[in-house]
Design a protein around this motif. Structure first.
Motif, PDB file in Angstrom:
ATOM      1  N   THR A   1       0.887  -1.174   0.000  1.00 35.53           N
ATOM      2  CA  THR A   1       0.000   0.000   0.000  1.00 35.53           C
ATOM      3  C   THR A   1       0.921   1.219   0.000  1.00 35.53           C
ATOM      4  O   THR A   1       2.132   1.077   0.163  1.00 35.53           O
ATOM      5  CB  THR A   1      -0.915   0.064   1.254  1.00 35.53           C
ATOM      6  N   GLU A   2       0.337   2.410  -0.143  1.00 37.85           N
ATOM      7  CA  GLU A   2       1.175   3.622  -0.120  1.00 37.85           C
ATOM      8  C   GLU A   2       1.912   3.766   1.204  1.00 37.85           C
ATOM      9  O   GLU A   2       2.944   4.422   1.285  1.00 37.85           O
ATOM     10  CB  GLU A   2       0.285   4.867  -0.326  1.00 37.85           C
ATOM     11  N   SER A   3       1.375   3.162   2.257  1.00 34.15           N
ATOM     12  CA  SER A   3       1.923   3.361   3.600  1.00 34.15           C
ATOM     13  C   SER A   3       2.656   2.160   4.159  1.00 34.15           C
ATOM     14  O   SER A   3       3.261   2.262   5.228  1.00 34.15           O
ATOM     15  CB  SER A   3       0.785   3.695   4.585  1.00 34.15           C
ATOM     16  N   THR A   4       2.584   1.011   3.496  1.00 39.22           N
ATOM     17  CA  THR A   4       3.168  -0.216   4.059  1.00 39.22           C
ATOM     18  C   THR A   4       3.915  -1.021   2.996  1.00 39.22           C
ATOM     19  O   THR A   4       3.644  -0.894   1.796  1.00 39.22           O
ATOM     20  CB  THR A   4       2.066  -1.138   4.640  1.00 39.22           C
ATOM     21  N   HIS A   5       4.829  -1.843   3.492  1.00 41.45           N
ATOM     22  CA  HIS A   5       5.557  -2.753   2.605  1.00 41.45           C
ATOM     23  C   HIS A   5       5.233  -4.205   2.934  1.00 41.45           C
ATOM     24  O   HIS A   5       6.112  -5.059   2.918  1.00 41.45           O
ATOM     25  CB  HIS A   5       7.073  -2.534   2.733  1.00 41.45           C
ATOM     26  N   PHE A   6       4.000  -4.467   3.342  1.00 40.40           N
ATOM     27  CA  PHE A   6       3.666  -5.860   3.666  1.00 40.40           C
ATOM     28  C   PHE A   6       2.195  -6.142   3.402  1.00 40.40           C
ATOM     29  O   PHE A   6       1.362  -5.237   3.413  1.00 40.40           O
ATOM     30  CB  PHE A   6       3.999  -6.182   5.131  1.00 40.40           C
ATOM     31  N   GLN A   7       1.936  -7.403   3.153  1.00 42.09           N
ATOM     32  CA  GLN A   7       0.559  -7.877   3.003  1.00 42.09           C
ATOM     33  C   GLN A   7       0.248  -8.781   4.194  1.00 42.09           C
ATOM     34  O   GLN A   7       1.006  -9.716   4.480  1.00 42.09           O
ATOM     35  CB  GLN A   7       0.408  -8.670   1.699  1.00 42.09           C
ATOM     36  N   LEU A   8      -0.860  -8.473   4.870  1.00 47.59           N
ATOM     37  CA  LEU A   8      -1.272  -9.284   6.021  1.00 47.59           C
ATOM     38  C   LEU A   8      -2.157 -10.407   5.490  1.00 47.59           C
ATOM     39  O   LEU A   8      -3.233 -10.151   4.946  1.00 47.59           O
ATOM     40  CB  LEU A   8      -1.995  -8.415   7.037  1.00 47.59           C
ATOM     41  N   ILE A   9      -1.686 -11.639   5.629  1.00 48.65           N
ATOM     42  CA  ILE A   9      -2.342 -12.738   4.926  1.00 48.65           C
ATOM     43  C   ILE A   9      -3.272 -13.557   5.819  1.00 48.65           C
ATOM     44  O   ILE A   9      -4.408 -13.840   5.447  1.00 48.65           O
ATOM     45  CB  ILE A   9      -1.264 -13.656   4.298  1.00 48.65           C
TER      46      ILE A   9
END
Ligand code: ZN
Length: 222
Positions: A53-61
């Motif tokens: 996302t514009e604010s994060t470098h991770f995907q919460l799966i």
């Protein structure tokens, strides 16, 4: 959400002054502390993806045991009972402290709901997931967390007092520090060395450090 969760800590402390700000700092991040700990054992999952996302470098799966609405209320209940037994012999009418601690735990889900992409499950079966996706706008994400923190700092400063210079300026300086950390958190690039393990360990270290700082600063105020 990251440092914005601490707005609930400051606000709840201003409501129940006998509660420990340090413990409220742990309580508002309790499900994140559990989440990152469980990811170390592969029980819950996230993946490092640059600019997910514009604010994060991770995907919460996968995080039904810590970040579902149902589990949030269960953890809130666990903290209510734990705090009740921790305090009830030592402090009269300690139920209010337990309620405030449980509210801090439960507040996490609702703060996360504003920021997350739809990754917050309602129940443990992981079938329905929610999230209002403010993380897709980095400036608004930063602004909201900053407004939450500054408003709660105002409540905290108004409801407590400090005699020494350190006691007077400590909390505002601490919030400025948190806001600076959040600039790196939201706008900072992904480092080539970052991976799931380093992200989880640094998050856990940050939660511990911030709680110790809050505990120490709060001790100076009455
Ligand atoms: Zn969370």
């Amino acid at each position: 959400m990251f440092v914005g969760h601490y707005a609930a800590s400051f606000a709840l402390k201003s409501i129940e002054k006998r509660a420990s700000l340090g413990l409220l700092f742990i309580a508002v991040q309790f499900v994140d502390i559990l989440f990152f700990s469980l990811t170390l054992g592969g029980i819950e999952k996230f993946k490092v993806i640059e600019n997910y996302t514009e604010s994060t470098h991770f995907q919460l799966i996968f995080m039904p045991y810590t970040h579902s609405l149902l589990s949030t209320f269960i953890w809130g209940g666990v903290i209510f009972i734990s705090a009740y037994y921790l305090y009830f012999k030592r402090i009269p009418n300690s139920k209010n402290i337990s309620i405030v601690m449980a509210t801090a735990v439960i507040s996490h889900w609702f703060f996360d709901l504003i920021m997350h992409t739809p990754d917050l499950p309602l129940a443990s079966d992981d079938s329905v997931k929610m999230g209002l996706s403010l993380w897709n706008n980095a400036y608004l994400s930063y602004l909201l967390e900053a407004v939450f923190l500054l408003a709660s700092l105002y409540l905290y400063m108004k409801s407590t007092s400090g005699k020494t210079t350190f006691a007077k300026i400590g909390a505002p300086l601490f919030v400025i520090f948190l806001l600076a950390v959040n600039i790196l958190n939201i706008f900072g690039p992904l480092s080539p060395d970052d991976n799931e393990l380093s992200v989880a360990l640094s998050a856990l270290a940050a939660y511990g450090l911030f709680a110790v700082m809050a505990f120490y600063l709060d001790k100076k105020r009455t």
